[in-house]
Write a protein that holds these residues in place. Structure first.
Motif, PDB file in Angstrom:
ATOM      1  N   ASN A   6       0.786  -1.132   0.098  1.00  0.00           N
ATOM      2  CA  ASN A   6      -0.077  -0.064   0.108  1.00  0.00           C
ATOM      3  C   ASN A   6       0.831   1.397   0.323  1.00  0.00           C
ATOM      4  O   ASN A   6       1.715   1.456   0.941  1.00  0.00           O
ATOM      5  CB  ASN A   6      -0.904   0.011   1.336  1.00  0.00           C
ATOM      6  CG  ASN A   6      -1.716   1.306   1.570  1.00  0.00           C
ATOM      7  OD1 ASN A   6      -2.081   1.999   0.634  1.00  0.00           O
ATOM      8  ND2 ASN A   6      -1.944   1.382   2.857  1.00  0.00           N
ATOM      9  N   SER A   7       0.651   2.071  -1.023  1.00  0.00           N
ATOM     10  CA  SER A   7       1.491   3.313  -1.022  1.00  0.00           C
ATOM     11  C   SER A   7       2.945   3.150  -1.234  1.00  0.00           C
ATOM     12  O   SER A   7       3.618   4.090  -0.546  1.00  0.00           O
ATOM     13  CB  SER A   7       1.098   4.336  -0.133  1.00  0.00           C
ATOM     14  OG  SER A   7      -0.429   4.378  -0.321  1.00  0.00           O
ATOM     15  N   THR A   8       3.525   1.875  -1.465  1.00  0.00           N
ATOM     16  CA  THR A   8       5.027   2.029  -1.744  1.00  0.00           C
ATOM     17  C   THR A   8       5.416   2.434  -2.909  1.00  0.00           C
ATOM     18  O   THR A   8       4.881   2.098  -3.877  1.00  0.00           O
ATOM     19  CB  THR A   8       5.231   0.670  -1.375  1.00  0.00           C
ATOM     20  OG1 THR A   8       4.836  -0.005   0.188  1.00  0.00           O
ATOM     21  CG2 THR A   8       7.000   0.343  -1.552  1.00  0.00           C
ATOM     22  N   GLU A   9       6.457   3.227  -3.008  1.00  0.00           N
ATOM     23  CA  GLU A   9       7.008   3.801  -4.155  1.00  0.00           C
ATOM     24  C   GLU A   9       8.524   3.067  -4.351  1.00  0.00           C
ATOM     25  O   GLU A   9       9.243   3.140  -3.205  1.00  0.00           O
ATOM     26  CB  GLU A   9       7.304   5.189  -4.026  1.00  0.00           C
ATOM     27  CG  GLU A   9       7.905   5.904  -5.475  1.00  0.00           C
ATOM     28  CD  GLU A   9       7.886   7.146  -5.349  1.00  0.00           C
ATOM     29  OE1 GLU A   9       8.584   7.916  -6.224  1.00  0.00           O
ATOM     30  OE2 GLU A   9       7.215   7.863  -4.349  1.00  0.00           O
ATOM     31  N   LEU A  10       8.903   2.433  -5.358  1.00  0.00           N
ATOM     32  CA  LEU A  10      10.121   1.701  -5.653  1.00  0.00           C
ATOM     33  C   LEU A  10      10.694   2.465  -6.888  1.00  0.00           C
ATOM     34  O   LEU A  10      10.218   2.813  -8.104  1.00  0.00           O
ATOM     35  CB  LEU A  10       9.927   0.425  -6.233  1.00  0.00           C
ATOM     36  CG  LEU A  10       9.384  -0.501  -4.871  1.00  0.00           C
ATOM     37  CD1 LEU A  10       9.521  -2.075  -5.274  1.00  0.00           C
ATOM     38  CD2 LEU A  10      10.356  -0.489  -3.445  1.00  0.00           C
ATOM     39  N   LYS A  11      12.061   2.868  -7.002  1.00  0.00           N
ATOM     40  CA  LYS A  11      12.872   3.375  -8.111  1.00  0.00           C
ATOM     41  C   LYS A  11      14.147   3.051  -7.898  1.00  0.00           C
ATOM     42  O   LYS A  11      14.590   3.229  -7.071  1.00  0.00           O
ATOM     43  CB  LYS A  11      12.564   4.761  -8.147  1.00  0.00           C
ATOM     44  CG  LYS A  11      13.256   5.542  -9.456  1.00  0.00           C
ATOM     45  CD  LYS A  11      13.136   6.865  -9.470  1.00  0.00           C
ATOM     46  CE  LYS A  11      13.837   7.409 -10.840  1.00  0.00           C
ATOM     47  NZ  LYS A  11      14.582   8.682 -10.711  1.00  0.00           N
ATOM     48  N   ASN A  12      14.834   2.310  -9.108  1.00  0.00           N
ATOM     49  CA  ASN A  12      15.921   1.989  -9.088  1.00  0.00           C
ATOM     50  C   ASN A  12      16.404   1.133  -7.977  1.00  0.00           C
ATOM     51  O   ASN A  12      17.489   1.579  -7.157  1.00  0.00           O
ATOM     52  CB  ASN A  12      16.925   3.429  -9.065  1.00  0.00           C
ATOM     53  CG  ASN A  12      18.501   3.016  -9.816  1.00  0.00           C
ATOM     54  OD1 ASN A  12      18.513   2.300 -10.723  1.00  0.00           O
ATOM     55  ND2 ASN A  12      19.397   3.783  -9.224  1.00  0.00           N
ATOM     56  N   CYS A  13      15.988   0.135  -7.816  1.00  0.00           N
ATOM     57  CA  CYS A  13      16.309  -0.710  -6.520  1.00  0.00           C
ATOM     58  C   CYS A  13      16.294  -2.288  -6.897  1.00  0.00           C
ATOM     59  O   CYS A  13      15.651  -2.600  -7.967  1.00  0.00           O
ATOM     60  CB  CYS A  13      15.005  -0.432  -5.459  1.00  0.00           C
ATOM     61  SG  CYS A  13      13.431  -0.989  -5.941  1.00  0.00           S
ATOM     62  N   ILE A  14      16.796  -3.085  -6.112  1.00  0.00           N
ATOM     63  CA  ILE A  14      16.616  -4.488  -6.155  1.00  0.00           C
ATOM     64  C   ILE A  14      16.141  -4.871  -4.870  1.00  0.00           C
ATOM     65  O   ILE A  14      16.556  -4.787  -3.731  1.00  0.00           O
ATOM     66  CB  ILE A  14      18.041  -5.097  -6.476  1.00  0.00           C
ATOM     67  CG1 ILE A  14      18.644  -4.473  -7.673  1.00  0.00           C
ATOM     68  CG2 ILE A  14      18.081  -6.673  -6.312  1.00  0.00           C
ATOM     69  CD1 ILE A  14      20.204  -4.728  -7.715  1.00  0.00           C
ATOM     70  N   LEU A  15      15.113  -5.709  -5.235  1.00  0.00           N
ATOM     71  CA  LEU A  15      14.510  -6.600  -3.691  1.00  0.00           C
ATOM     72  C   LEU A  15      14.727  -7.791  -3.972  1.00  0.00           C
ATOM     73  O   LEU A  15      14.368  -8.400  -4.981  1.00  0.00           O
ATOM     74  CB  LEU A  15      13.015  -6.214  -3.697  1.00  0.00           C
ATOM     75  CG  LEU A  15      12.358  -4.996  -3.529  1.00  0.00           C
ATOM     76  CD1 LEU A  15      10.755  -4.788  -3.397  1.00  0.00           C
ATOM     77  CD2 LEU A  15      13.109  -4.011  -2.292  1.00  0.00           C
ATOM     78  N   PHE A  16      15.619  -8.604  -3.018  1.00  0.00           N
ATOM     79  CA  PHE A  16      15.694  -9.951  -3.119  1.00  0.00           C
ATOM     80  C   PHE A  16      14.447 -10.797  -2.770  1.00  0.00           C
ATOM     81  O   PHE A  16      13.590 -10.190  -2.441  1.00  0.00           O
ATOM     82  CB  PHE A  16      16.796 -10.191  -1.994  1.00  0.00           C
ATOM     83  CG  PHE A  16      18.047  -9.945  -2.489  1.00  0.00           C
ATOM     84  CD1 PHE A  16      19.210 -10.960  -2.089  1.00  0.00           C
ATOM     85  CD2 PHE A  16      18.690  -8.688  -2.733  1.00  0.00           C
ATOM     86  CE1 PHE A  16      20.431 -10.669  -2.219  1.00  0.00           C
ATOM     87  CE2 PHE A  16      19.877  -8.477  -2.790  1.00  0.00           C
ATOM     88  CZ  PHE A  16      20.825  -9.278  -2.942  1.00  0.00           C
ATOM     89  N   ASP A  17      14.620 -11.821  -3.281  1.00  0.00           N
ATOM     90  CA  ASP A  17      13.389 -12.763  -2.790  1.00  0.00           C
ATOM     91  C   ASP A  17      12.740 -12.607  -1.320  1.00  0.00           C
ATOM     92  O   ASP A  17      13.765 -12.546  -0.542  1.00  0.00           O
ATOM     93  CB  ASP A  17      13.727 -14.338  -3.346  1.00  0.00           C
ATOM     94  CG  ASP A  17      14.050 -14.519  -4.519  1.00  0.00           C
ATOM     95  OD1 ASP A  17      13.998 -13.800  -5.477  1.00  0.00           O
ATOM     96  OD2 ASP A  17      14.593 -15.558  -4.902  1.00  0.00           O
ATOM     97  N   HIS A  18      11.501 -12.827  -1.281  1.00  0.00           N
ATOM     98  CA  HIS A  18      10.695 -12.876  -0.056  1.00  0.00           C
ATOM     99  C   HIS A  18      10.836 -11.471   0.783  1.00  0.00           C
ATOM    100  O   HIS A  18      10.684 -11.631   1.936  1.00  0.00           O
ATOM    101  CB  HIS A  18      11.206 -14.016   0.700  1.00  0.00           C
ATOM    102  CG  HIS A  18      11.085 -15.206   0.083  1.00  0.00           C
ATOM    103  ND1 HIS A  18       9.950 -15.932  -0.192  1.00  0.00           N
ATOM    104  CD2 HIS A  18      11.927 -15.925  -0.358  1.00  0.00           C
ATOM    105  CE1 HIS A  18       9.882 -16.820  -0.906  1.00  0.00           C
ATOM    106  NE2 HIS A  18      11.219 -17.052  -1.252  1.00  0.00           N
TER     107      HIS A  18
END
Length: 120
Positions: A101-113
């Protein structure tokens, strides 16, 4: 803090080749966009939808209707993109993640889980 000190196991991200090629993790930041543009077209379209230019979303992703995704972006299997998630580009989201909810992502890497459930 070196990349190898922070991330002993890089198998939990498609960005493993990118991160292995760095001494410090922040060196990957200016290279994320080009990396996604390189690996995105090679993804199996039997597993990934390509609903917009440079956007690849695994078919098992749960995506709420008001999610915005700008490319390049890759969203991994079994991830949940909740209401109002705003992915502004150059985002690699791993398998089994929650982007909330209302999370903004830019220029990023999210690992699994990884979970960024709300207001991040």
């Amino acid at each position: 803090m070196r990349t190898s000190d922070m991330f002993a196991d890089l198998s939990a991200t498609l960005a493993e080749p990118l991160l292995r090629d760095t001494v410090y993790p922040w060196e990957a930041l200016p290279r994320i966009k080009a990396f996604l543009r390189e690996i995105g077209p090679a993804l199996d379209l039997a597993e990934y939808d390509n609903p917009a230019p440079e956007v690849w979303i695994h078919r098992s992703v749960r995506r709420f209707p008001n999610v915005y995704i700008d490319g390049p972006a890759i969203i991994g299997a079994e991830t949940e993109l909740r209401c109002g998630a705003f992915l502004r580009g150059s985002a690699l989201v791993g398998r089994g993640c929650v982007v909330g909810n209302s999370t903004e992502l830019k220029n990023c890497i999210l690992f699994d889980h990884v979970q960024v459930p709300h207001y991040n």
